[in-house]
Design a protein around this motif. Structure first.
Motif, short mmCIF file in Angstrom:
data_model
loop_
_atom_site.label_atom_id
_atom_site.label_comp_id
_atom_site.label_asym_id
_atom_site.label_seq_id
_atom_site.Cartn_x
_atom_site.Cartn_y
_atom_site.Cartn_z
N CYS A 4 -4.78 7.61 -4.55
CA CYS A 4 -3.78 7.22 -3.55
C CYS A 4 -3.26 5.82 -3.89
N THR A 5 -1.93 5.70 -3.95
CA THR A 5 -1.36 4.40 -4.32
C THR A 5 -1.46 3.40 -3.18
N ARG A 6 -1.80 3.86 -1.99
CA ARG A 6 -1.91 2.93 -0.86
C ARG A 6 -3.35 2.48 -0.64
N CYS A 7 -4.27 3.42 -0.52
CA CYS A 7 -5.65 3.01 -0.20
C CYS A 7 -6.55 2.98 -1.43
N CYS A 28 -2.92 8.42 4.43
CA CYS A 28 -1.88 7.40 4.28
C CYS A 28 -0.50 8.00 4.49
N HIS A 29 -0.31 9.25 4.06
CA HIS A 29 0.98 9.90 4.26
C HIS A 29 1.26 10.05 5.75
N ALA A 30 0.25 10.42 6.51
CA ALA A 30 0.42 10.56 7.96
C ALA A 30 0.75 9.20 8.58
N ALA A 31 0.09 8.15 8.09
CA ALA A 31 0.35 6.82 8.63
C ALA A 31 1.77 6.36 8.29
N GLU A 32 2.24 6.69 7.07
CA GLU A 32 3.57 6.25 6.65
C GLU A 32 4.67 6.98 7.41
N THR A 33 4.40 8.23 7.79
CA THR A 33 5.45 9.03 8.42
C THR A 33 5.32 9.06 9.94
N ALA A 34 4.29 8.41 10.50
CA ALA A 34 4.12 8.39 11.96
C ALA A 34 5.17 7.49 12.59
#
Ligand SMILES: [Zn+2]
Ligand SMILES: [Zn+2]
Length: 69
Positions: free
Chosen positions: A20-23, A62-68
């Protein structure tokens, strides 16, 4: 490389496909989200976006966090 989310779900044998490029955690095909990434280039004083998209991997958390919203 075991998928972090799979370890959390007691499935430690899953093969990770990327990081994951974020975490920075390893993620598997089921938990990864592969997204198009626009590449920014310096262009004189400003920036332009290249004509082709690159690729980046994020885990589903992270995808869920980015799109929330
Ligand atoms: Zn997984
Ligand atoms: Zn992540």
């Amino acid at each position: 490389m075991a998928c972090y989310d799979c370890i959390q779900e007691n499935r430690p044998d899953t093969v990770g496909i990327g990081i994951c490029t974020r975490c920075g955690l390893a993620t598997c095909h089921d938990h990864a989200r592969v997204l198009a990434a626009h590449v920014q280039r310096a262009n004189g004083m400003g920036r332009t976006t290249g004509p082709r998209t690159a690729r980046r991997v994020v885990c589903h958390t992270c995808h869920a966090a980015e799109t929330a919203h």
